[in-house]
Design an enzyme around this catalytic site. Structure first.
Site, PDB file in Angstrom:
ATOM      1  N   HIS A 218       0.827  -1.203   0.000  1.00 39.95           N
ATOM      2  CA  HIS A 218       0.000   0.000   0.000  1.00 39.95           C
ATOM      3  C   HIS A 218       0.868   1.263   0.000  1.00 39.95           C
ATOM      4  CE1 HIS A 218      -3.779   2.091   0.978  1.00 39.95           C
ATOM      5  NE2 HIS A 218      -3.017   2.891   1.703  1.00 39.95           N
ATOM      6  N   HIS A 281     -10.598   2.381  -1.260  1.00 38.66           N
ATOM      7  CA  HIS A 281     -10.734   1.947   0.123  1.00 38.66           C
ATOM      8  C   HIS A 281     -11.587   0.685   0.082  1.00 38.66           C
ATOM      9  CE1 HIS A 281      -9.313   3.302   3.905  1.00 38.66           C
ATOM     10  NE2 HIS A 281     -10.456   3.118   4.502  1.00 38.66           N
TER      11      HIS A 281
END
Lengths: 946, 254
Positions: A218, A281
């Site tokens: 990430h 998300h």
């Protein structure tokens, strides 16, 4: 402890209860006649009756619509109905609680120590126990954040205290389990062992956490920056060799900041700059749709606040990918929420956050595919504006203070980053409960309000957001150039009991990190305090390139920035890609054109999304020029969105999105090319030009440790480079989310390769823009761009269960000529309406333009310009060949239009009529379609009329 | 006379302050967004302004009920200043969340006392946030200063709690200034009346016409280009909402 119940007066309709009753009926449960919702407040304190009375009357209960009671005897609580009371889990903070505490103080009442909120659902009728269980689990309770309260419970649990103890990690002890715990690969773990071996000590838990966060997919995008062997080529850093390479080679002077700050930045008008970022998300939204999506939009907005010396958000765009809302309940894998519930939750989460912040949501898309069942995708994008002089990332100096601004820190989202980079399983819902939190948009709004004046007064030198990885990522990244030390005990907490490493990695939302010169400390803290914004000095920047953490005087971490940021071994992998062969539909597998048109209009991907759009505020800030819904009855599907970022100027900004996952099943290269084309088509369709357009890439992929999944990614990146180069549209920022896979009962669901391309363009004068709805009977309808029988991945094939093999390609040079010419004719005011051809091709675009304008049309397929011989009417109608537009031109503009368009492929294919009927004639001249546009519109609106 | 001074009240969650200030500036006023803390601390005084505006937004997140918390804060901390401001003959305008605040602060008709009120704004009948354009009819003979000379308007609404509710006893005496209307003279059923408001009420004023609040957003339609169908040649210059601001400025100039 006092219990207060507030409900609507009995004679008033309970809108929430009615909506819930409908959802219960949708589950096939008929024993519930109605639902009433009761708000529950538990006040921790010892209050006298007059004070309680005042709190109820003045604060908690509306005197006109509501009624209240407090501390009722237990027997009376359910009033004869079946009651289900739902409260938040300990550690989940409902923002309303803080508001109530503040308001009670406003009333001059002291002695309330805490508030907990809950909701009680009174189910009228006689549902059985198993039905109540089903209603609770499917509609009322998400165990990630909530639980059912037994009426006699309802105690406010005091948070446990934390007692400091330094946690060392013995690297020699079960290294495999350790690598798994922190999410390291074997190579990475070996590197860490070697490093601490050289230092002659073991790391602390905080050091391991820091490395885990900083080295996570990430944060560093190890796949994109890795070394990839693809066939006989080796690509050392995919990102630099494709997407960033196009930007570098195009070298546009109006690109202010690319791939370095929290968002990409372009020049708007010489005085103002625009920044744009799209984030995903996904994983949190899968397990808690409302909270996950709300924190998604909150996070991307903070990226915008954390760009340059902070910018002001002016537009949101959202793209969601879900499984079809009519997915059968009985086929739902264990641990997976139903797509309809995910859709509703995500929509509400994004809307509640975005609306509260006063940022218009003007553009977006919804895509449906069964493979998103367990891995829904939630893309949230935001645009910000700031003066050009503060548009570049700042740089702190040694001695500057580390200022933490905004929300307090709780146990929220701990390990969200490693969670985001991991696969979901049917256990994720139970394992990941700390990874989701309830966002508090008003805290973020307050931060926005104070950052603007602080930036104008140049009170800070640098800013970034606390996103994934929390302080560990934000501080580690910011301190990279200098060195930094942080005193973790100074971080303001939501509740007691957090250890130093929990504080360090917590992903509590609404927090920003600023580098403040010491001489500005007093002024900036006063400025923030004036609007009740929390701001705390938690450390200072040093000059020794070290990261040091302290907790109550104890050193708990000491890492060299060099090792933290450069020590990670490069990811290396094999990639491969082979085209798959999909079955082709045979004779009789598809329906006749008229029937197919209605079916495709009513497909989940094509149908009207008005239900979603109207629940977003797309008017706030007063800047919208082209809204998401256009046409005679404000309900047609607009292409790109346009706003005027400066209310006193007619210069505009255009935002569009391109996404199409079906093509990726055939060839990810042409999928990527197609979605770049689609994003740009929309810019052109509304009257923009390619003159100043920048792109964002956002990849959501499966597990790229599989060679073929990685190969698909490589091909998509190669297309991004090729398209950007010829269109002259640089990439300025991007993001990726890999490992979107779900495992259950030995099966595996892999999401389709999903690339979202978002485009931002500048338009000199918004007075030249056009909407897609037909304007006037008697106008000519032109088709611009050549049609090919590229039926692979089309909505038409999909409607009948086929994928096919011939994917739409992009003739990028021809596309650029057509787009440039179209920009010229629109700027000259020769175009009345324009719509790009995308899902469903010519047939759908034509139907949409007709019903949006409330007008009919006569169209002859024999006039359609073809790139090759096509003998099938249905192929011409439903081909999704790229780079095509339908254009409405009034007869008086015909000549000039055709002169300016010369050089592009185009032809008049019919006329707009006042008949209110769409008539389409086939190659033989036979009438294929003859439908009132009202009927077409109804077919298009029906699926999501919820 | 100098340009009238407009105080655009800001609180946590106010979000229409900029465009509301812009509309007033365009109408010839000097508009200043002022945080409520500055009034409470005494750094700013309401008395220095001619017009008080409570703009749209989600103050305090609309926690508990829309506008409720700011309403309490306003009246408990600044009640005297606000009442003096009104009794001095100055203008007060509430838009959307501002309307919700004013109703719950008891500074519109329907207030029994400073602690009680018997009109309120509550959840839309659709149980949804509604962002859409509505046709409005200015009630003939209304004393409202802000709607003088205006008959009809077409404006956007964007709210989840805009349904006006009151008792049958109060309703007849309510000085309704603005109603949701149908473009063709029919009844204003949903979505023409976007929230189920009783008697299609979109805005009310006080008996003097100087205190006015409405759910639709006039600041979002002051130029033709903000009209949803301007690309079809509809709407005009200035936008329908602009008159609200010019009327206020003209009145304040005297």
């Amino acid at each position: 402890m006092h219990l207060v119940e507030v409900s609507l007066k009995g004679h008033l309709p309970d809108a929430r209860g009615l909506a819930l009753a409908r959802d219960i009926a949708d589950l096939g449960i008929s024993s519930v006649r109605g639902v009433r919702v009761v708000e529950i407040y538990r006040l921790d304190g010892n209050l006298k009756s007059p004070d309680l009375e005042r709190i109820c009357r003045r604060l908690l209960c509306d005197p006109v619509t509501g009624e209240y009671r407090y501390d009722p005897p237990a027997a009376k609580i359910t009033d004869g109905a079946v009651a289900v009371e739902v409260a938040y889990n300990p550690g989940v903070v409902d923002p309303v609680e803080a508001t109530i505490l503040k308001s009670i103080l406003d009333l001059g009442i002291k002695g309330v120590r805490g508030v907990r909120t809950a909701k009680r659902y009174l189910l009228e009728g006689n549902p059985g126990g198993s039905e109540v269980g089903e209603i609770s689990s499917k509609l009322l309770v998400n165990p990630i954040i909530q639980h059912v309260v037994r009426v006699e419970d309802g105690v406010v649990h005091p948070a446990p205290q934390y007692h400091f103890k330094l946690e060392g990690i013995d690297l020699a002890k079960s290294p495999e389990a350790l690598a798994r715990r922190f999410g390291f690969s074997q190579e990475e773990f070996a590197e860490i062992r070697a490093h601490f071996g050289r230092l002659g000590r073991n790391p602390t838990d905080a050091e391991m956490e820091t490395l885990a966060q900083t080295w996570s997919e990430h944060c560093v995008h190890k796949t994109f920056r890795g070394k990839i062997h693809f066939g006989d080529i080796t690509i050392d850093n995919l990102l630099k060799n494709t997407i960033m390479k196009a930007t570098r080679e195009l070298d546009k002077p109006w690109c202010i900041s690319v791939f370095e700050d929290n968002a990409g930045v372009i020049d708007f008008d010489g005085r103002w700059a625009l920044c744009f970022k799209v984030e995903t998300h996904n994983h949190p939204s899968a397990v808690e749709p409302y909270g996950g999506a709300a924190t998604g939009i909150g996070g991307v907005i903070r990226d915008i606040l954390g760009t340059g010396l902070s910018s002001r958000p002016i537009l949101n765009t959202d793209v969601f990918c879900f499984a079809e809302p009519d997915f059968p309940y009985q086929e739902l894998p264990k641990g997976v929420l139903h797509p309809r519930r995910i859709l509703k939750g995500v929509r509400a989460g994004v809307a509640d956050y975005g609306n509260r912040l006063g940022i218009p949501t003007l553009n977006g898309a919804l895509c449906f595919d069964r493979r998103y069942l367990a891995n829904p995708l939630v893309y949230c994008g935001t645009v910000g504006i700031m003066p050009v002089e503060t548009a570049r990332q700042g740089r702190q100096q040694p001695g500057d203070l580390v200022l933490l601004v905004g929300g307090k820190t709780g146990r929220d989202g701990i390990h969200g980053v490693t969670f985001a980079s991991e696969q979901l399983t049917d256990q994720s819902s139970t394992l990941s409960f700390t990874s989701v939190q309830i966002g508090n948009p008003i805290v973020e709004k307050k931060v926005i309000d104070v950052l603007m004046p602080a930036s104008e007064r140049r009170l800070f030198r640098r800013i970034t957001d606390c996103g994934g990885g929390g302080l560990s990522s934000a501080v580690g990244e910011m301190g990279k150039d200098t060195g930094v030390e942080v005193y973790l005990d100074r971080v303001p907490l939501k509740y007691a009991g957090l250890s130093y490493s929990e504080i360090w990695v917590s992903e509590s939302q609404e927090r920003m990190l600023l580098a403040v010169p010491p001489e500005n400390e007093k002024e900036i803290i006063e400025l923030f305090a004036a609007e009740n914004v929390e701001a705390t000095i938690i450390g200072k920047f040093t000059d020794d390139s070290m990261l040091r953490l302290f907790y109550r005087g104890n050193k708990v971490a000491e890492l060299e920035m060099e090792f933290l940021h450069e020590g990670r071994p490069q990811f290396e992998a094999e990639a491969d890609w082979q085209p798959a062969a999909h079955p082709e539909p045979g004779d009789g597998d598809l329906a006749p054109p008229e029937e197919a048109l209605l079916k495709v209009l009513g497909s989940w991907n094509v149908c009207s999304k008005e239900w979603v759009i109207r629940q977003y505020d797309h008017e706030v800030q007063g800047a919208s020029v082209l809204k998401p819904l256009v046409g005679k009855e404000n309900d047609g599907p607009g292409d790109a969105a346009i706003i005027r970022p400066l209310l006193d100027s007619d210069k505009g900004m255009i935002i569009s999105n391109g996404i199409n996952t079906r093509y990726g099943d055939i060839d990810p290269y042409w999928m990527a090319a197609s979605v770049v084309d689609e994003a740009l088509r929309q810019i052109i369709a509304v009257g923009g030009s390619l003159e100043r357009v920048a792109l964002l890439d956002n990849f959501c992929w499966g597990d790229t440790r599989r060679a073929e999944t990685l190969g698909a990614l490589v091909r998509a990146c190669q297309a991004c480079y090729d398209m950007a180069k010829v269109f002259g549209t640089p990439f300025i920022s991007g993001k990726d989310s890999l490992n979107n896979e779900f495992e259950y009962e030995g099966q595996r669901i892999i999401i389709p390769h999903t690339l979202l391309i978002s485009a931002i363009g500048v338009i000199e004068d918004v007075r030249q823009v056009v909407s897609m709805d037909f304007k006037k009977a008697g106008s000519l309808i032109y088709l611009v761009g050549a049609t090919r029988a590229e039926m692979g991945g089309s909505e038409y094939y999909r409607a009948y269960g086929y994928t096919g093999n011939r994917v739409p390609t992009v003739d990028v040079k021809a596309a650029k000529v057509a787009m440039d010419n179209l920009s010229r004719v629109t700027a000259a005011g020769l175009v009345s309406a324009c719509h790009d051809l995308s899902d469903g091709g010519l047939a759908i675009a034509l139907a949409e333009m007709a019903f949006a304008g409330g007008l009919g049309a006569e169209v002859r397929l024999s006039e359609v310009p073809l790139a090759e011989k096509i003998e099938r009417d249905d192929f011409i109608l439903f081909s999704e060949a790229n780079s095509r537009f339908l254009v409405e031109v009034t007869p008086e503009h015909r000549e000039v239009f055709e002169q300016v368009m010369a050089g592009a492929v185009f032809a008049p294919i019919g006329e707009v009529t006042g008949s209110g009927t769409l008539n389409v004639y086939g190659l033989s001249g036979r009438r294929l379609i003859s439908k009132p546009v009202s009927e077409l519109k109804e077919a298009w609106q029906r699926p999501m009329k919820w | 006379m100098a340009n009238p001074r407009v105080l655009i009240l800001r609180g946590p969650g106010t979000n229409c302050d900029r465009e509301t200030a812009f509309a007033f500036e365009q109408a010839g006023a000097a508009a200043a967004p002022v945080h409520i803390n500055r009034l409470i601390s005494g750094d700013e005084r309401l008395g220095d302004y001619d017009i008080l505006v409570i703009p749209g937004g989600f103050t305090y997140g609309d926690d508990i009920a829309a506008g409720k918390v700011l309403a309490n804060e306003l009246m408990l901390r600044l009640g005297e200043q606000v009442h003096r401001f009104i009794s001095d003959g100055r203008l007060v305008l509430g838009i959307c969340n501002g309307f919700q605040v004013m109703v719950k602060a008891g500074i519109l008709p329907g207030a029994k006392s400073r602690e009680e009120y018997d009109i309120t704004l509550t959840n839309n009948d659709s149980n949804r946030f509604e962002c859409r354009w509505v046709h409005l009819n200015v009630v003939p003979g209304s004393p409202c200063v802000f709607t003088r000379g205006i008959e009809r308007m077409y404006l956007p609404v964007a709210h989840a709690e805009g349904k006006l509710v009151t008792s049958p006893q109060v309703l007849p005496s309510l000085p309704v200034a603005l109603r949701y209307d149908s473009p063709d003279g029919g009844t204003a059923t949903y979505p023409l009346n976007p929230n189920g408001s009783v008697a299609d009420i979109a805005g009310i004023c006080d008996a003097t016409g100087r205190v006015f609040a409405l759910m639709p957003h006039p600041e979002r339609y002051i130029r033709q280009m903000q009209h949803p169908r301007w690309t079809r040649g509809e709407g005009g210059e200035p936008g329908d909402g602009f008159g609200i601001f010019t009327n206020a400025v003209a009145f304040a100039r005297g």
